[in-house]
Design a protein around this motif. Sequence first.
Motif, PDB file in Angstrom:
ATOM      1  N   ASN B  14      53.758  66.933  58.426  1.00  0.00           N
ATOM      2  CA  ASN B  14      54.545  65.902  57.747  1.00  0.00           C
ATOM      3  C   ASN B  14      53.916  65.479  56.426  1.00  0.00           C
ATOM      4  O   ASN B  14      54.611  65.313  55.435  1.00  0.00           O
ATOM      5  CB  ASN B  14      54.705  64.680  58.658  1.00  0.00           C
ATOM      6  CG  ASN B  14      55.831  64.878  59.653  1.00  0.00           C
ATOM      7  OD1 ASN B  14      56.775  65.620  59.386  1.00  0.00           O
ATOM      8  ND2 ASN B  14      55.727  64.238  60.795  1.00  0.00           N
ATOM      9  N   ARG B  15      52.619  65.327  56.450  1.00  0.00           N
ATOM     10  CA  ARG B  15      51.938  64.908  55.225  1.00  0.00           C
ATOM     11  C   ARG B  15      52.209  65.904  54.097  1.00  0.00           C
ATOM     12  O   ARG B  15      52.543  65.534  52.979  1.00  0.00           O
ATOM     13  CB  ARG B  15      50.430  64.790  55.476  1.00  0.00           C
ATOM     14  CG  ARG B  15      49.680  64.185  54.319  1.00  0.00           C
ATOM     15  CD  ARG B  15      48.201  64.014  54.618  1.00  0.00           C
ATOM     16  NE  ARG B  15      47.659  62.814  54.005  1.00  0.00           N
ATOM     17  CZ  ARG B  15      47.448  62.676  52.708  1.00  0.00           C
ATOM     18  NH1 ARG B  15      47.773  63.632  51.891  1.00  0.00           N
ATOM     19  NH2 ARG B  15      46.939  61.550  52.230  1.00  0.00           N
ATOM     20  N   GLU B  16      52.100  67.145  54.433  1.00  0.00           N
ATOM     21  CA  GLU B  16      52.307  68.164  53.400  1.00  0.00           C
ATOM     22  C   GLU B  16      53.761  68.212  52.948  1.00  0.00           C
ATOM     23  O   GLU B  16      54.042  68.340  51.761  1.00  0.00           O
ATOM     24  CB  GLU B  16      51.866  69.540  53.908  1.00  0.00           C
ATOM     25  CG  GLU B  16      50.350  69.694  53.883  1.00  0.00           C
ATOM     26  CD  GLU B  16      49.896  71.020  54.466  1.00  0.00           C
ATOM     27  OE1 GLU B  16      50.774  71.852  54.800  1.00  0.00           O
ATOM     28  OE2 GLU B  16      48.675  71.218  54.588  1.00  0.00           O
ATOM     29  N   HIS B  53      51.263  57.790  55.933  1.00  0.00           N
ATOM     30  CA  HIS B  53      50.489  58.775  55.184  1.00  0.00           C
ATOM     31  C   HIS B  53      50.103  58.286  53.796  1.00  0.00           C
ATOM     32  O   HIS B  53      49.037  58.604  53.288  1.00  0.00           O
ATOM     33  CB  HIS B  53      51.288  60.076  55.075  1.00  0.00           C
ATOM     34  CG  HIS B  53      51.388  60.810  56.367  1.00  0.00           C
ATOM     35  ND1 HIS B  53      50.286  61.359  56.991  1.00  0.00           N
ATOM     36  CD2 HIS B  53      52.439  61.073  57.177  1.00  0.00           C
ATOM     37  CE1 HIS B  53      50.667  61.932  58.121  1.00  0.00           C
ATOM     38  NE2 HIS B  53      51.970  61.763  58.257  1.00  0.00           N
TER      39      HIS B  53
END
Lengths: 190, 190
Positions: B14-16, B53
Amino acid sequence: MKVVNPLRADAVRNRERIADIARQLFREKGYDAVSMDEVAKTAGVGIGTLYRHFPTKEALYDAAIQAWVETVNAAAEKSLASEGAPRDRLLAWFEAYVEFLTRHKGAAWRITSALGDDDSPFAAKCRTYLNANQRVIDTLASEGALRADVDAMQLCRLVGGVAAVVDNSELAPDAARSMLAVVADGVLAG
Amino acid sequence: MKVVNPLRADAVRNRERIADIARQLFREKGYDAVSMDEVAKTAGVGIGTLYRHFPTKEALYDAAIQAWVETVNAAAEKSLASEGAPRDRLLAWFEAYVEFLTRHKGAAWRITSALGDDDSPFAAKCRTYLNANQRVIDTLASEGALRADVDAMQLCRLVGGVAAVVDNSELAPDAARSMLAVVADGVLAG
DNA sequence: CCACGATACGGAGGGTCCCTCCGTTTAGCA
DNA sequence: TGCTAAACGGAGGGACCCTCCGTATCGTGG
């Protein structure tokens, strides 16, 4: 029929009070830090009244900074009229220009941003500034002091950019002056 | 106990994805025109996940423009390494610098605004830029080509101001170049 | 293979903006 | 003084950034 064309007395009163309060608040705190609610409350009018007089926040801002813009031409004349070398007179104008633009926090960037945009609420102010710079350019060019390809828009953008940075970072006059000296030398060179 | 220290696989994914989507959106539309809701929706995550994030919108922006900032030093070296006259090399660096700053709409002004502010989320990027400019100054100064009182902060602000104006008004490269020529001549003069 | 706890997810909603809409009040002429 | 056009005021719509917390998932120890 009872057509009352001129503004009603209360409307005139309110309009002026709102503009005064707004000028004061914008000057103290900068554009972003002043909310329309705050202006209305401080001026003692409803938010609806505020928007009746000034359809957007930018229009209010434009009205608030109206007065000092009109003195810019006088400043240009004064800078040019002095006896010094072209570089000194140009620098004097630049400094006056930055002083104007930074007098209200946030104005420098807003006005410089609007430079090419005819639809901006600041379009009239931009034209004033462009004309003033054009007069400076014409005067110095007639003395052969300027490089050939300098134009008013470019100068407005360069000096406006410096003003915006000075305003935003709250730089000391010395820092502004040294940046303006670079621009002035660049414009005079060649 | 079950201490799971490294990030969970879904979290990394998800962060990416969020950073990728944000980079794309910011680049296309500029900082102000992209909302956090839009980023979350486009990335297919909840708004809460986005904020887990990246704690603020500026932090997200910082992450989104991270990659290209790191190449700025290489650009400085490359501009300096060429064989031309000091003026040409300085101009090449200025143009590369403006190209970097304007690659993401809105970045130039935000980064230039943060120049003196250690608490800004962009502080690290500012240091990178300052160092690159310092290297350019050192190199050219050692050849005696620069006026004595030029410093990296001043140069960052001058060129950053030009970049901000160029970015905001979406000026053509020619217009940018002529403004940068003024700055370069001013810095080399004297 | 399963159960369980640490970790991550999602979205309702809080607070603050700018601005609109419309029912109420007021100014000022006849 | 009565009446109408003009002006007033503030509730609330929609967008924004961000918080909070109940729910779902991951991944390990048994």
